[in-house]
Design a protein around this motif. Structure first.
Motif, mmCIF file in Angstrom:
data_model
loop_
_atom_site.group_PDB
_atom_site.id
_atom_site.type_symbol
_atom_site.label_atom_id
_atom_site.label_comp_id
_atom_site.label_asym_id
_atom_site.label_seq_id
_atom_site.Cartn_x
_atom_site.Cartn_y
_atom_site.Cartn_z
ATOM 1 N N THR A 221 0.836 -1.193 0.000
ATOM 2 C CA THR A 221 0.000 0.000 0.000
ATOM 3 C C THR A 221 0.871 1.242 0.000
ATOM 4 O O THR A 221 1.802 1.357 0.804
ATOM 5 C CB THR A 221 -0.914 0.033 1.239
ATOM 6 O OG1 THR A 221 -1.727 -1.149 1.255
ATOM 7 C CG2 THR A 221 -1.808 1.263 1.230
ATOM 8 N N LEU A 222 0.548 2.173 -0.897
ATOM 9 C CA LEU A 222 1.201 3.477 -0.910
ATOM 10 C C LEU A 222 0.158 4.519 -0.535
ATOM 11 O O LEU A 222 -0.814 4.737 -1.255
ATOM 12 C CB LEU A 222 1.790 3.780 -2.292
ATOM 13 C CG LEU A 222 2.527 5.111 -2.443
ATOM 14 C CD1 LEU A 222 3.707 5.204 -1.473
ATOM 15 C CD2 LEU A 222 3.016 5.309 -3.875
ATOM 16 N N LYS A 228 3.775 0.937 2.688
ATOM 17 C CA LYS A 228 3.574 -0.101 3.701
ATOM 18 C C LYS A 228 3.468 -1.459 3.034
ATOM 19 O O LYS A 228 2.651 -1.662 2.139
ATOM 20 C CB LYS A 228 2.319 0.181 4.524
ATOM 21 C CG LYS A 228 2.053 -0.859 5.611
ATOM 22 C CD LYS A 228 0.956 -0.419 6.552
ATOM 23 C CE LYS A 228 -0.399 -0.368 5.882
ATOM 24 N NZ LYS A 228 -1.485 -0.043 6.837
ATOM 25 N N THR A 229 4.313 -2.372 3.471
ATOM 26 C CA THR A 229 4.277 -3.746 2.987
ATOM 27 C C THR A 229 3.858 -4.651 4.128
ATOM 28 O O THR A 229 4.488 -4.665 5.187
ATOM 29 C CB THR A 229 5.658 -4.183 2.458
ATOM 30 O OG1 THR A 229 6.092 -3.265 1.450
ATOM 31 C CG2 THR A 229 5.582 -5.573 1.856
ATOM 32 N N THR A 230 2.762 -5.393 3.921
ATOM 33 C CA THR A 230 2.235 -6.283 4.947
ATOM 34 C C THR A 230 2.444 -7.725 4.511
ATOM 35 O O THR A 230 1.996 -8.130 3.433
ATOM 36 C CB THR A 230 0.732 -6.033 5.183
ATOM 37 O OG1 THR A 230 0.534 -4.644 5.494
ATOM 38 C CG2 THR A 230 0.211 -6.884 6.327
ATOM 39 N N ALA A 231 3.136 -8.503 5.328
ATOM 40 C CA ALA A 231 3.395 -9.906 5.024
ATOM 41 C C ALA A 231 2.175 -10.756 5.377
ATOM 42 O O ALA A 231 1.247 -10.295 6.041
ATOM 43 C CB ALA A 231 4.620 -10.402 5.791
ATOM 44 N N ILE A 238 7.186 -0.291 7.132
ATOM 45 C CA ILE A 238 6.715 1.028 6.692
ATOM 46 C C ILE A 238 7.920 1.915 6.400
ATOM 47 O O ILE A 238 8.853 1.997 7.191
ATOM 48 C CB ILE A 238 5.825 1.683 7.762
ATOM 49 C CG1 ILE A 238 4.596 0.802 8.038
ATOM 50 C CG2 ILE A 238 5.385 3.074 7.324
ATOM 51 C CD1 ILE A 238 3.700 1.309 9.143
ATOM 52 N N ARG A 239 7.857 2.554 5.227
ATOM 53 C CA ARG A 239 8.966 3.419 4.817
ATOM 54 C C ARG A 239 8.420 4.710 4.237
ATOM 55 O O ARG A 239 7.476 4.702 3.448
ATOM 56 C CB ARG A 239 9.827 2.689 3.782
ATOM 57 C CG ARG A 239 11.061 3.455 3.332
ATOM 58 C CD ARG A 239 12.059 2.510 2.663
ATOM 59 N NE ARG A 239 11.536 1.899 1.469
ATOM 60 C CZ ARG A 239 11.723 2.386 0.229
ATOM 61 N NH1 ARG A 239 12.402 3.509 0.064
ATOM 62 N NH2 ARG A 239 11.232 1.762 -0.823
ATOM 63 N N GLU A 240 8.994 5.831 4.649
ATOM 64 C CA GLU A 240 8.606 7.139 4.131
ATOM 65 C C GLU A 240 9.475 7.450 2.913
ATOM 66 O O GLU A 240 10.703 7.395 2.984
ATOM 67 C CB GLU A 240 8.794 8.214 5.199
ATOM 68 C CG GLU A 240 8.109 9.530 4.893
ATOM 69 C CD GLU A 240 6.601 9.477 5.116
ATOM 70 O OE1 GLU A 240 5.901 10.331 4.528
ATOM 71 O OE2 GLU A 240 6.129 8.608 5.874
#
Length: 272
Positions: A221-222, A228-231, A238-240
């Motif tokens: 999700t951006l 945000k990457t959900t496994a 989460i990365r900005e």
């Protein structure tokens, strides 16, 4: 839809044309759609017109290689399913919000789909994180899905005291949205689409989102500049993203969306 349009849509999904409109084929198409076509509201913030006409929706998904929100995604998917021989009905829903309050009329669009075997399914590729597969409409009990545990239950008497008029869709015991049993046509949802794409109180004008299911069952999700990457196990990274080029690269490489500029939130004062 023409045969060429059907083939173009299926290529977008990475799917072959099913021989018959079966339940098994529906499940495969539903999952492929969630993986290939993102749930996104970029048009709201890019100033693009949202028109609920079948041909416009098909063009956006196939030629434009874009996604959309519920009216667009389920509207286009319903058109494809009908062209493949499924019996498809559009259902109007109202999404549960804070404190159990229901949203506006025509708040959501979902699909009731009947297959060649006579099975009836609730298909929904336009609600973001939700069930990976269609839900059995007549089941009533809990349905285990890779996305969680779902139920489609009678909502109880409506305002006129009629039972069975509405259905509640629950996810892990929590109501997600309420559906009217009466079939609608795509044009009925125009007011809801207009409200969600223009109202300063709509969450779609206050935030940016682009999200899809990943091949392994996770989600990427951006949201604006937050990636945000959900496994599958629920862990998140989460990365900005600082640079515009980073944002554009994520849209291109993870969602297949080519943009010339980074979208900005339409109502930034209300964002968050």
């Amino acid at each position: 839809m023409t045969s060429a349009q059907i083939d173009a849509y299926l290529r977008r999904l990475g799917s072959e044309r099913p021989r018959q409109p079966t339940s098994e084929a529906l499940r495969a198409l539903h999952l492929s759609h969630l993986r290939a076509v993102p749930f996104e509201n970029l048009s709201v913030h890019l100033g693009e017109e949202i028109t609920l006409e079948e041909q416009r929706l098909l063009t956006k998904v196939t030629e434009g290689r874009r996604g959309g929100f519920c009216y667009e995604l389920n509207g286009a998917f319903g058109t494809l399913l009908a062209a493949l021989g499924y019996e498809v009905e559009l259902l109007a829903g109202r999404v549960y919000g804070d404190e159990g309050r229901l949203g506006i009329p025509y708040d959501h669009l979902a699909l009731r789909v009947r297959t060649v075997e006579g099975d009836t399914w609730l298909a929904d590729v336009g609600f973001g994180a939700h069930s990976h597969y269609p839900l059995a409409c007549a089941e009533g009990g809990e349905q285990d899905d890779p996305g969680g545990r779902f139920q489609v239950v009678e909502a109880g008497p409506d305002a006129a005291g009629v039972r069975g008029a509405d259905l509640d869709v629950l996810w892990d015991g929590k109501p997600q949205y309420r559906l009217e049993a009466r079939p609608r046509v795509l044009g009925d949802f125009a007011a809801g689409a207009w409200w969600h794409s223009t109202s300063p109180t709509s969450h779609f004008t206050r935030s940016l989102v682009c999200s899809r299911l990943t091949e392994d069952g996770g989600r990427i999700t951006l949201s604006g500049r937050k990636l945000k990457t959900t496994a599958v196990d629920g862990t998140q990274e989460i990365r900005e993203l600082e640079e515009d080029e980073e944002v554009l690269t994520v849209y291109r490489e993870h969602f297949g969306i080519e943009l010339s500029c980074v979208p900005t939130v339409r109502n930034p004062d209300l964002d968050g």
